[in-house]
Design an enzyme around this catalytic site. Structure first.
Site, short mmCIF file in Angstrom:
data_model
loop_
_atom_site.label_atom_id
_atom_site.label_comp_id
_atom_site.label_asym_id
_atom_site.label_seq_id
_atom_site.Cartn_x
_atom_site.Cartn_y
_atom_site.Cartn_z
N HIS A 98 40.47 43.82 55.06
CA HIS A 98 39.73 43.12 54.02
C HIS A 98 38.23 43.13 54.27
CE1 HIS A 98 41.16 41.44 50.41
NE2 HIS A 98 41.21 40.15 50.71
N PHE A 179 33.88 33.36 51.85
CA PHE A 179 35.24 33.86 51.94
C PHE A 179 35.55 34.66 50.66
CE2 PHE A 179 35.29 30.57 55.13
CZ PHE A 179 35.93 31.21 56.19
N ASN A 181 37.83 35.03 48.31
CA ASN A 181 38.25 34.55 46.99
C ASN A 181 37.16 33.82 46.21
OD1 ASN A 181 40.65 35.61 47.81
ND2 ASN A 181 41.80 33.68 47.79
N ASN A 227 41.22 39.80 44.56
CA ASN A 227 40.70 38.45 44.36
C ASN A 227 39.18 38.38 44.45
OD1 ASN A 227 43.20 37.31 43.90
ND2 ASN A 227 43.55 36.82 46.07
#
Length: 308
Positions: A98, A179, A181, A227
């Site tokens: 990620h 972060f 999201n 996301n």
């Protein structure tokens, strides 16, 4: 992970400047035909063939073909652009699938001598790079003054003002600290602060739907279920009008249909082989980002990457 990517951006690149895509050295003209128009015969040749058969005449020499000019601009340049890398903050997330976007931006910052610093009002780490535009690109900067030619003048071509170097493009590099999201919070704040339209933004993001190390460039589009991209598009009022560089990290075991494995896969560490593959392709991604900054359309960039 970050250190490995920094190494990929440093070796042999100190102060590397973006080159015009497809540009080469201009060939010198043929000395035998200097001063003659294309397809003409030098004056001395006429005397040499007087009284000879036409078929025996000295053949006309052709000029060597010149290289093709760089592709025309496919999108307007803006005085400032924003390059976003997506990931999660903190050492525990370093080296995960990620965080590929973070790793690419770390390498790109090193390439252009930029340093990340916290920008608390933007909820992000920001670095400012100055990227020189290639004179041959002939792009136009879309500014309040009605457009500034990338050569340094208005509607001209060549070097900068008075034949000097081409101007620099201000490139803001942004790594959200919100972060994944909530990436849109930082991206939206940066766009408002720097007064940037969506067309002046590109996002580097991981993609499970692509094999490891595969890169796809898109001028706009949906979030694809990611996301981070969902958050950015929500912050832009649903607008998909920003470019994205998608870097393949491969699908989890069981394929993309195994939704329960998605989180564990993207938050998992890259294997040694995967990391090496991503590090190798980072060179291509940085070159592609330089082209995007110089105004080359994502479709042309994507074609170049596909041919590698």
């Amino acid at each position: 992970m970050a250190a490995a990517f920094n190494a990929a951006g440093v070796a042999g690149s100190g102060g590397v400047q973006p080159l015009a895509p497809g540009s080469t050295t201009t060939p010198k003209g043929d000395a035998a035909v200097t001063g003659a128009t294309p397809g003409s015969v030098a004056a001395g040749n006429d005397a040499a063939v007087v009284g000879t058969d036409a078929a025996a005449a000295v053949p006309r020499r052709q000029r060597k073909s010149r290289p093709k000019a760089p592709p025309p601009p496919q999108r307007p340049l803006h005085p400032r652009v924003l390059v976003v890398g997506l990931g999660n903050p903190g050492p525990s997330f370093a080296g995960t699938r990620h965080n590929v976007g973070f790793a690419v931006l770390d390498a790109y910052a090193v390439r252009h001598g930029a340093t990340f610093r916290p920008a608390r009002g933007l909820s992000a780490d920001v670095a400012v790079a100055r990227v020189r535009l290639p004179a041959a690109a002939g792009r136009v900067l879309a500014g309040k003054d009605g457009g500034i030619d990338a050569s340094g003048g208005r509607g001209g071509s060549g070097g900068g003002v008075g034949g000097g170097p081409p101007p620099e493009q201000t490139v803001y590099l942004l790594k959200p600290t919100t972060f994944m999201n909530r990436s849109g919070t930082a991206v939206g704040a940066a766009m408002r602060y720097y007064k940037l339209p969506p067309a002046a933004v590109v996002v580097v993001v991981d993609d499970m739907a692509l094999p490891v190390g595969t890169v796809r460039v898109r001028e706009k589009g949906s979030s694809g279920g990611h996301n981070g991209l969902k958050s950015i598009q929500a912050a832009l009022g649903g607008s998909p009008e920003y470019a994205r560089f998608k870097v393949g990290v491969g699908a989890p075991r069981g394929g993309l249909g195994n939704g329960e494995a998605w989180a564990g896969h993207v938050l998992g560490k890259l294997s040694r082989g995967e990391r090496e593959r991503i590090e190798d392709v980072t060179w291509d991604i940085m070159d592609a980002l330089d082209r995007w900054v110089a105004g080359v359309s994502p479709s042309i960039i994507s074609d170049k990457l596909a041919r590698k």
